[in-house]
Design an enzyme around this catalytic site. Structure first.
Site, PDB file in Angstrom:
ATOM      1  N   GLU A 185      -4.421 158.871  56.796  1.00  0.00           N
ATOM      2  CA  GLU A 185      -4.060 158.931  58.210  1.00  0.00           C
ATOM      3  C   GLU A 185      -2.780 159.730  58.430  1.00  0.00           C
ATOM      4  OE1 GLU A 185      -5.795 154.741  57.387  1.00  0.00           O
ATOM      5  OE2 GLU A 185      -4.663 156.289  56.315  1.00  0.00           O
ATOM      6  N   ALA A 222     -30.224 157.229  19.238  1.00  0.00           N
ATOM      7  CA  ALA A 222     -29.928 157.807  17.929  1.00  0.00           C
ATOM      8  C   ALA A 222     -31.150 157.631  17.040  1.00  0.00           C
ATOM      9  CB  ALA A 222     -28.718 157.124  17.291  1.00  0.00           C
ATOM     10  N   SER A 281     -26.990 161.203  16.316  1.00  0.00           N
ATOM     11  CA  SER A 281     -27.143 161.203  17.768  1.00  0.00           C
ATOM     12  C   SER A 281     -26.663 162.492  18.430  1.00  0.00           C
ATOM     13  CB  SER A 281     -26.366 160.022  18.375  1.00  0.00           C
ATOM     14  OG  SER A 281     -24.977 160.148  18.097  1.00  0.00           O
ATOM     15  N   ARG A 309     -16.371 160.512  33.698  1.00  0.00           N
ATOM     16  CA  ARG A 309     -15.132 160.121  33.027  1.00  0.00           C
ATOM     17  C   ARG A 309     -13.942 160.333  33.959  1.00  0.00           C
ATOM     18  NH1 ARG A 309     -15.136 162.783  26.914  1.00  0.00           N
ATOM     19  NH2 ARG A 309     -16.946 161.659  26.061  1.00  0.00           N
ATOM     20  N   THR A 347     -18.689 153.148  17.845  1.00  0.00           N
ATOM     21  CA  THR A 347     -18.678 154.517  18.364  1.00  0.00           C
ATOM     22  C   THR A 347     -17.467 155.284  17.853  1.00  0.00           C
ATOM     23  OG1 THR A 347     -19.891 153.860  20.359  1.00  0.00           O
ATOM     24  CG2 THR A 347     -18.629 155.901  20.479  1.00  0.00           C
ATOM     25  N   LEU A 367     -12.975 161.095  23.953  1.00  0.00           N
ATOM     26  CA  LEU A 367     -13.203 160.350  25.192  1.00  0.00           C
ATOM     27  C   LEU A 367     -12.256 160.757  26.329  1.00  0.00           C
ATOM     28  CD1 LEU A 367     -13.967 156.760  23.836  1.00  0.00           C
ATOM     29  CD2 LEU A 367     -15.585 158.542  24.506  1.00  0.00           C
ATOM     30  N   SER A 410     -12.996 143.520  18.011  1.00  0.00           N
ATOM     31  CA  SER A 410     -12.617 142.116  17.859  1.00  0.00           C
ATOM     32  C   SER A 410     -11.829 141.852  16.582  1.00  0.00           C
ATOM     33  CB  SER A 410     -13.857 141.218  17.907  1.00  0.00           C
ATOM     34  OG  SER A 410     -14.750 141.544  16.861  1.00  0.00           O
ATOM     35  N   GLU A 453     -18.920 154.336  27.370  1.00  0.00           N
ATOM     36  CA  GLU A 453     -19.664 155.191  26.439  1.00  0.00           C
ATOM     37  C   GLU A 453     -19.657 154.468  25.104  1.00  0.00           C
ATOM     38  OE1 GLU A 453     -19.007 159.385  26.200  1.00  0.00           O
ATOM     39  OE2 GLU A 453     -18.355 159.534  28.293  1.00  0.00           O
ATOM     40  N   GLY A 467     -22.220 152.135  21.948  1.00  0.00           N
ATOM     41  CA  GLY A 467     -23.486 151.956  21.272  1.00  0.00           C
ATOM     42  C   GLY A 467     -24.241 150.747  21.782  1.00  0.00           C
TER      43      GLY A 467
END
Length: 381
Positions: free
Chosen positions: A46, A161, A167, A183, A195, A203, A221, A301, A303
């Protein structure tokens, strides 16, 4: 309003974490001024439109004009003063708004102030089109979680893949370049350990011009990542882990990596050790943390493991599928899921776009209920 939406789309890559907003000022069929929201901390749409009108010599004509704006004008002090006050100062006769602002600091207050100033307000004009430009902002404000889409490159038979893991590349160069648009508009590009380990991706955004790179984030993890990956190029990376490794954390911090310890399902954050079974990180907690950090849109992105976990957690809101015109036979599917026993258990989406990109097809699909929930949050009564 269509012109205001086009202006909002023109700043698709730059306003994060603020919403993309466009504004057009019209009187007697003439456009007096127009503008779009700038980078965070900069002027909102605005104010940009009012400035444009002044620069074009239309200052005196603003009184009695109509403002078309794609989001309810803000009514609070943040990095900038309230836009609604700037509008009221110019004394327009009417303000047409595409969608209400679900931000609790606004949430109808902008509309109320305009009406109390004697200005006619029209709501919900091309609301769904406005939402399509800002699903992440609306999701974060209304549900305290970002909008998440998963980008998948696959064959006609759904393989991402070969069975040996190869892949690169199933889809063509044009499809891969097109993926960089998604992205660029995201706040975070999210992937998993597999990945990063096998594909070693950067990336980042390379094939289009953008003033802002999204944050790269990884779900790992067990904190098992090798420290020589291309991801660690000095740009910010967020690592979500369950296992604490202070020495590794300190080394990665030198590469601009922030390690975020997240509880696994059924555990407290940091309980996982090197000899612990591999629990899954609580993905809902990851999304809560991302929203708390101002993340609007997450581009995945990854697996089949992370894609499957996100899908089963109800955290994939949109699918961005690039399908190549080839059949691979037995290989790796896009989602690692337990076998269903009934078709009623399927995960359902609706097609919203089909477009050919080079030799491949780009398919976009959306989770129906999630979209309906966001629509309810931005359509005023």
């Amino acid at each position: 309003m269509a012109q205001a939406l086009s202006l909002a789309e023109s700043v698709l890559y730059m306003t994060d974490p603020n919403p993309r907003v466009g504004c057009v000022i019209v009187r007697d069929g003439q456009v007096l001024g127009q503008g779009a929201t700038q980078v965070a901390g900069g002027p909102h749409a605005e104010v940009m439109a009012i400035r444009d009108a002044y620069e074009k010599g239309h200052a005196q004509a603003l009184a009695g004009a109509t403002f078309y704006v794609t989001l309810e004008p803000c009514s609070h002090y943040g990095r900038t003063p309230p836009c609604v006050d700037a509008l009221i100062k110019e004394r327009p006769s009417r303000v047409v708004i595409a969608m209400s602002d679900p931000n609790p600091l606004v949430a109808g207050r902008g509309v109320t102030k305009l009406r109390e100033a004697g200005i006619d307000v029209v709501l919900n004009v091309l609301a769904e089109e406005a939402l399509a430009l800002n699903p992440g902002f609306v999701s974060r404000m209304a549900q305290q979680r970002p909008w998440v889409w998963s980008k998948i490159a696959c064959s006609l038979d759904g393989q991402i893949a070969l069975s040996n893991g190869q892949s690169q590349w199933i889809t063509g160069a044009q499809a891969r370049a097109d993926g960089h648009h998604w992205r660029a508009r995201s706040s975070v590009v999210l992937t998993g350990l597999g990945t990063v380990a096998y594909d070693n991706p950067s990336l980042n955004v390379r094939y289009i011009k953008t003033s802002r790179q999204p944050i790269r984030a990884v779900i790992d993890s067990q904190f098992a990542i090798a420290e020589d990956r291309s991801l660690f190029n000095g740009e910010p990376v967020w690592f979500f882990v369950n296992r604490v490794d202070e020495a590794k954390t300190e080394r990665l911090a030198q590469k601009n990596v922030e390690v975020i310890v997240v509880a696994a399902d059924g555990q407290q954050a940091g309980q996982g050790g090197s000899n612990s079974p591999q629990p899954h990180i609580n993905l809902h907690e990851v999304m809560r943390i991302l929203a708390e950090r101002g993340v609007n849109e997450v581009h995945v992105e990854a697996g089949s493991g992370l894609n499957g976990a996100l899908l089963q957690a109800g955290l994939i809101d949109e699918l961005l599928v690039y399908m190549a015109p080839k059949i691979l036979g037995p290989g790796l599917g896009a989602f690692k899921l337990s076998a269903l026993s009934d078709l009623q258990e399927s995960f359902n989406f609706e097609f919203i776009e089909q477009k050919q990109v080079g030799d491949d097809m780009r398919l976009r699909l959306r989770a129906i209920k999630r979209w309906q929930t966001l629509m309810a949050a931005i359509v005023a009564e």
